[in-house]
Design a protein around this motif. Sequence first.
Motif, short mmCIF file in Angstrom:
data_model
loop_
_atom_site.label_atom_id
_atom_site.label_comp_id
_atom_site.label_asym_id
_atom_site.label_seq_id
_atom_site.Cartn_x
_atom_site.Cartn_y
_atom_site.Cartn_z
N LEU A 121 28.43 76.37 65.02
CA LEU A 121 29.67 76.97 64.52
C LEU A 121 29.71 76.99 63.00
N GLN A 122 29.18 75.95 62.36
CA GLN A 122 29.14 75.93 60.89
C GLN A 122 28.37 77.14 60.35
N ILE A 171 36.09 75.35 64.35
CA ILE A 171 36.08 75.30 62.89
C ILE A 171 37.52 75.19 62.39
N VAL A 172 37.76 74.23 61.52
CA VAL A 172 39.04 74.12 60.81
C VAL A 172 38.79 74.65 59.40
N LEU A 177 29.70 77.71 45.29
CA LEU A 177 29.05 77.05 46.42
C LEU A 177 30.11 76.67 47.46
N ALA A 178 30.04 77.29 48.61
CA ALA A 178 30.92 76.93 49.72
C ALA A 178 30.31 75.72 50.45
N VAL A 179 31.18 74.85 50.96
CA VAL A 179 30.71 73.63 51.63
C VAL A 179 31.53 73.42 52.89
N ILE A 180 30.84 73.11 54.00
CA ILE A 180 31.55 72.82 55.23
C ILE A 180 31.04 71.50 55.82
N GLY A 181 31.97 70.68 56.27
CA GLY A 181 31.63 69.39 56.85
C GLY A 181 31.62 69.41 58.36
N HIS A 182 31.62 68.20 58.93
CA HIS A 182 31.58 68.04 60.39
C HIS A 182 32.33 66.78 60.77
N ASP A 183 33.17 66.88 61.78
CA ASP A 183 33.95 65.78 62.39
C ASP A 183 35.44 65.85 62.07
#
Length: 331
Positions: A168-169, A323-324, A267-273
């Motif tokens: 999904l990321q 995804i949030v 720079l876009a950044v996406i996390g997890h949890d």
Amino acid sequence: MTERKRRVTATDVARSLGLSRATVGYVLNNTPGQSIPAATRERVMAEAARLGYRPHRVAQALASGRSMIILLVLPDWPMEHSLRQTLETASRVLDDAGYALVTYTRHEGGQARPLWELLTPDVVIAWTSITAAERTSMQVSGITQILPVLQEERSALASPTLTAGTHLQIHHLHEQGHRRLAFATSVNERFSLLSEGRAEAAREASDRVGVDLLDVRPVDHRDGSVAEAVREWHREGVTAVATFNDDIAAMAVAAAQRAGLSVPGDLAVIGHDDTPMASMLYPSLSSVSIDSVGLGHYLANQALHAAEDRPLPEAPPDLQAAIVVRESTRR
């Protein structure tokens, strides 16, 4: 050394009241089919409370053949937000059914006696691989319910629960227009298998949607590796980074800002949890939310099915990740 206080037994209660040991035992164990007057029951319970009587759980387990314990064998992973939420949910569900959930983490080279030999749980659920010798040890200890039923090597590489969020990321970053990506994993060796699984999932998802995954590497703020990675990514034209978890995403955001880059502009950044930290950062962190509560219910119901033959739960909520979207990827 202080003398250890002797445990109050049913015999002590019987002697104090002048009743037979059998009568007191019937009352304290709530044995069905016994016609004991209500007044006698009240006397026994009151005297037991006064003397400080507590049921002997081991003896009860031997008599009933059940310990009312579910043992969950965990991989040697740090206890993070999603796992804590899953275990808390499972513990509440099992407690409502009269069972205690006990977790056991095996450490490489550990010398402690296996917990299943000490507790004799009604069910063992292994969330990590167990050896043939360990399975035999469980069976010799009288444990008949061991999940998974088949001997298999459990791997993060094969677990949709652990890798669906990474897919999904990548899809989210692709939808936001990014075509040159990087993936940041953890340097923590205890996460090595899970890191490998999510990195492989990132490669698969990138190939599927047609984006370039230019780099996959472990990073940390303590050794400067995250700052070095961010600088290299920017030079190579990487415009977005997917990360192993929210901690690493926070490192990447901080390193980008210290390098004079804007997030998400440069720079876009996406996390997890989707940890609580994600919404408190500035810019707020886009992340993957996993149905940890649903997984906890599944775990508990799986154990109850094995312990009491309750209905088998539906398939685990593997794909209930979402995804949030927050400021760190929003254009």
